[in-house]
Design an enzyme around this catalytic site. Structure first.
Site, PDB file in Angstrom:
ATOM      1  N   ASP A 118       0.829  -1.213   0.000  1.00 26.36           N
ATOM      2  CA  ASP A 118       0.000   0.000   0.000  1.00 26.36           C
ATOM      3  C   ASP A 118       0.860   1.258   0.000  1.00 26.36           C
ATOM      4  O   ASP A 118       2.035   1.220   0.362  1.00 26.36           O
ATOM      5  CB  ASP A 118      -0.936   0.006   1.224  1.00 26.36           C
ATOM      6  N   GLU A 151       0.387  -1.444   5.646  1.00 17.99           N
ATOM      7  CA  GLU A 151       1.372  -0.942   6.612  1.00 17.99           C
ATOM      8  C   GLU A 151       1.111   0.526   6.961  1.00 17.99           C
ATOM      9  O   GLU A 151       1.390   0.966   8.071  1.00 17.99           O
ATOM     10  CB  GLU A 151       2.798  -1.104   6.069  1.00 17.99           C
TER      11      GLU A 151
HETATM   12 ZN   LIG Z   1       6.669   2.366   4.141  1.00 15.56          ZN
END
Ligand SMILES: [Zn+2]
Length: 372
Positions: free
Chosen positions: A69, A130
């Site tokens: 992401d 994340e």
């Molecule tokens: Zn990162």
């Protein structure tokens, strides 16, 4: 990679595309390389992909971990049109961290083509989320249990084996609502929060003068979000603060809460009308991997071999948090090492392409040592 993979949990207005398209692309590349591919969704539409290069013995297993992401693209004209200039690649996610995903795939292909003798498994992980709540790596550590890991977040090709954690603490001061014309009846929760803020500011000053942790620097706190009162003519009945405390190795979330509770206790001792409470809203731990951890030695050797045979760069620490803390807490010895570049989370993000190739080389050397 011209693939939009903005984290859908970020941003209020528009929902990000999510990781699915990029995860499918990576799974295809892993199949091409000849890895055993495991593709699953820790949450609907939020896939993880792990490619496994199986060793032929019972040597140590090594995981490389990168998130798929990215943050949003506000203010960027063409965030997913990569521009290559002067050895740099510009675009959203170039350094954080699609350059690292590319390095992991290059390294896996190199091992697959030239090494038949690794004893332990190499696991190439591409994880979701994340940039928000790390649901990807949380699901990953439930499913895989590698001996060692390299999280390839950008570190300018320096070996990071310690970083900070963080704690969000919710504080509430309790007042009493009354019309502004009746001061004898009101208790002003906002003014009481002012006392808290002034004490927290002093606490922050003392934290910054604490003896800094050798690798990550001193801890800190700030008053991130503040909300109190309903109307100008009304004494505020409650005031809420969500503060953040950045922790250093050796400090826990509970330590940080206790510090704040000491402040509240002092204030309530000084004034019977002062009423407040605090609790932990969310926290993430620190990373601290010992100098002599096998994964640190193997990565250091890989770095020396790639960059500076006679003069290995010193280990360092980072002030930001990464998924490495989750792997480490799950019992996997973990370091962070990633490419050079700049502009993370800004409108001009770029990665140094030579450093992506160097990262791939370091990963190969590291696996040869670690999984031998
Ligand atoms: Zn990162």
């Amino acid at each position: 990679m011209r693939i939009d993979s903005i984290n859908p949990a970020l941003g209020a207005d528009e929902r990000g595309a999510g990781e699915a398209e990029l995860a499918a692309y990576i799974a295809d590349r892993m199949h091409d390389i000849g890895l055993d591919v495991d593709h699953w969704e820790p949450a609907p539409g939020r896939p993880n992909v792990v490619g496994v290069l199986s060793g032929d013995g019972d040597g140590r297993s090594l995981m490389w971990n990168a998130h798929t992401d990215t943050v949003g693209v506000e203010g960027m004209d063409a965030p997913f049109t990569p521009v290559r200039q002067n050895g740099r690649l510009y675009g959203r996610g170039a350094q954080d961290m699609k350059g690292s995903l590319a390095a992991q795939l290059i390294a896996a292909r190199t091992l697959r083509e030239f090494d038949t003798s690794l004893s332990g498994d190499v696991l190439v992980a591409a994880v979701a989320d994340e940039e928000h709540k790390s649901i990807g790596t949380e699901a990953l550590v439930d499913r895989y249990d590698a001996d060692g890991a390299v999280v390839t977040e950008p570190t300018d090709l320096k070996l990071v084996r310690a970083h900070k954690g963080f704690v969000w603490i919710d504080l509430r001061t309790q007042g009493r609502a009354a019309h502004g014309s009746r001061p004898a009846e009101g208790i002003d929760a906002n003014m009481h929060m002012g006392r808290v803020l002034s004490k927290l500011e002093a606490l922050n000053r003392s934290l910054s003068s604490d003896e800094a942790h050798a690798l990550v620097g001193p801890p800190s706190l700030h008053a991130g979000q503040l909300r109190g009162g309903d109307a100008p003519s009304v004494y505020a009945a409650e005031c809420h603060l969500r503060m953040e405390r950045r922790t250093v190795p050796g400090e826990s979330a509970e330590d940080a809460l206790e510090e704040v509770q000491t402040v509240l206790h002092e204030l309530s001792e000084a004034d019977d009308a002062f009423e407040a409470e605090a609790e932990i809203a969310f926290s993430r731990g620190t990373l601290k991997t010992p100098t002599d951890a096998t994964v640190a030695s193997a990565t250091r050797a890989g770095l020396s071999r790639t960059l500076a045979p006679n003069n290995p760069p010193p280990d360092t620490g980072a002030s930001f948090w990464t998924d490495a803390a989750l792997l480490s807490a799950a019992g996997t010895e973990t370091v962070v090492l990633g490419p050079k570049g700049a502009g993370l989370h800004t409108t001009e993000e770029w990665v140094d392409l030579a450093s992506v190739a160097q990262l791939a080389e370091v990963l190969v050397h590291t696996a040869r040592r670690y999984c031998a």
